[in-house]
Write a protein that holds these residues in place. Structure first.
Motif, PDB file in Angstrom:
ATOM      1  N   GLY A   1       1.038  -1.486   0.088  1.00 27.39           N
ATOM      2  CA  GLY A   1      -0.161  -0.466  -0.139  1.00 27.39           C
ATOM      3  C   GLY A   1       0.802   1.586   0.057  1.00 27.39           C
TER       4      GLY A   1
ATOM      5  N   ARG B   1      -6.595  10.734  -0.260  1.00 30.45           N
ATOM      6  CA  ARG B   1      -6.100   9.619   0.350  1.00 30.45           C
ATOM      7  C   ARG B   1      -5.478  10.071   1.578  1.00 30.45           C
ATOM      8  NH1 ARG B   1      -3.960   6.044   3.595  1.00 30.45           N
ATOM      9  NH2 ARG B   1      -3.303   3.979   2.835  1.00 30.45           N
TER      10      ARG B   1
ATOM     11  N   LYS C   1      -5.745   9.899   5.661  1.00 32.04           N
ATOM     12  CA  LYS C   1      -5.122   8.546   6.648  1.00 32.04           C
ATOM     13  C   LYS C   1      -4.089  10.034   7.261  1.00 32.04           C
ATOM     14  CE  LYS C   1      -3.531   4.608   6.810  1.00 32.04           C
ATOM     15  NZ  LYS C   1      -3.027   4.356   8.070  1.00 32.04           N
TER      16      LYS C   1
ATOM     17  N   ASP D   1      -7.355   0.024   8.597  1.00 27.15           N
ATOM     18  CA  ASP D   1      -7.115  -1.077   8.323  1.00 27.15           C
ATOM     19  C   ASP D   1      -7.938  -1.218   6.447  1.00 27.15           C
ATOM     20  OD1 ASP D   1      -5.879  -4.666   7.856  1.00 27.15           O
ATOM     21  OD2 ASP D   1      -4.700  -2.244   7.851  1.00 27.15           O
TER      22      ASP D   1
ATOM     23  N   ARG E   1      -7.525   1.543   4.307  1.00 24.93           N
ATOM     24  CA  ARG E   1      -6.275   1.035   3.584  1.00 24.93           C
ATOM     25  C   ARG E   1      -6.488  -0.112   1.991  1.00 24.93           C
ATOM     26  NH1 ARG E   1      -1.686  -1.604   3.160  1.00 24.93           N
ATOM     27  NH2 ARG E   1      -2.573  -3.359   4.676  1.00 24.93           N
TER      28      ARG E   1
ATOM     29  N   GLN F   1      -6.833   0.728  -1.956  1.00 20.74           N
ATOM     30  CA  GLN F   1      -5.312  -0.155  -2.667  1.00 20.74           C
ATOM     31  C   GLN F   1      -6.144  -0.323  -4.072  1.00 20.74           C
ATOM     32  OE1 GLN F   1      -2.358  -2.185  -0.307  1.00 20.74           O
ATOM     33  NE2 GLN F   1      -1.849  -3.462  -2.210  1.00 20.74           N
TER      34      GLN F   1
END
Lengths: 131, 179
Positions: A47, B60, B64, B104, B107, B111
């Motif tokens: 990621g 993003r 985050k 998580d 994320r 992705q």
């Protein structure tokens, strides 16, 4: 088959002994390529690639990244807990979360066929996807 | 022995080789007119996708960073302080765990979305318009999943604030009972 493998091994040994420097160079390049492949695989799968704004294609939007605020007020992990502390905490919490809760993030449907003009219906003007 | 090795390697190669070429089925088959529209407008669509990809990348990163800041600079210190003062922090800790889990998930969802939209940007859309349409539809679904995850995170943030308010009220009650 065994003889063939033995002959190949002997030929390889002879080549290596004659061209040690070239073997070293090829060996180093091979090992480096393996490590780079593994590193790139980890970069993509972990990621990290998604948050790496140094990649080409993000040049125009790099300046829009919010820098971490080193002057940001923090809440101490030690100390007593009373009404005043909790009120102070709630004030800090509301302040810190206000921006996130008000933002619409990924809510806009910017990938609809109409927005991308790839539907049969009359193509709308593609919306401006400003964050 | 060599024969066995060769057979095993061939089978493995076939499994690995065929596995990568699974193609998503077109949900609704596109008509010839629709395919033509996609073929004609796909290059423009790809430039729009390119801009969306860049903007979403910044969004993003910013999101985050703020979510992480909430977890490390707000939730964790309060949970720790509660524990040090021997107060019941069960609800706060449980909410923090949900928050970390959803973070998580966010994320991972992002992705997956980013990989799909990148695929759409560099796809040969003129020669394969139906597949391009499928990939864009997939990216759209994944972006909506990312949005749902963001909403869930925001809901947990509000939940945590509610738990802190409850804690304040219970402390108030205790003080009143003592006095």
């Amino acid at each position: 088959m065994k003889r063939f493998i033995t002959n190949c091994k002997q030929l390889l040994k002879r080549c290596v002994n004659r061209n040690r420097f070239m073997t070293l160079v090829i060996g180093v390049i091979t090992v480096s390529s393996i490590f780079v492949t593994v590193a790139m695989g980890l970069y993509a799968s972990s990621g990290a690639a998604q948050v790496d704004l140094s990649r080409p294609g993000f040049k125009a939007v790099r300046k829009d990244t919010a820098l971490p605020d080193s002057q940001e007020e923090t809440f101490s992990a030690t100390g007593g807990i009373d009404k005043l502390t909790l009120q102070e905490y709630q004030r800090l919490y509301a302040e810190r979360t206000k921006g996130i809760l008000e933002a619409d993030g990924f809510a806009k449907d910017v990938l609809s066929p109409e927005a991308l003009s790839i539907s049969r219906s009359e193509a709308m003007t593609a919306p401006d996807n400003a964050p | 022995m060599m024969k066995k090795i060769i057979i095993v390697m061939t089978v493995v190669a076939l499994i690995v080789g065929t596995g990568h070429h699974v193609r998503a089925e077109t949900r609704l088959p596109l008509s010839l007119d629709e395919l033509e529209t996609v073929r004609n407008n796909c290059v423009g669509a790809q430039s729009i996708l390119y801009r969306i990809h860049a903007n979403d990348g910044v969004l993003r990163v910013n999101l985050k960073r703020r979510y992480d800041s909430i977890a490390t600079k707000l939730m964790a210190p309060l949970n720790s302080r509660m524990t040090l003062n021997r107060l019941d922090a069960t609800k706060l800790v449980a909410t923090t765990a949900d928050y970390e889990r959803e973070l998580d998930n966010f994320r991972q969802l992002y992705q997956s979305y980013e990989e799909t939209i990148s695929q759409a940007i560099f796809f040969h859309c003129k020669s394969q318009p139906a597949d391009f349409y499928d990939i864009v539809t997939g990216a759209r679904d994944k972006r909506m999943a990312v949005d749902r995850s963001v909403k869930q995170l925001n809901s947990i943030i509000r939940q945590y604030a509610g738990a802190v308010k409850e804690l304040e009220d219970s402390l108030d009650k205790r003080l009143q009972e003592r006095s």
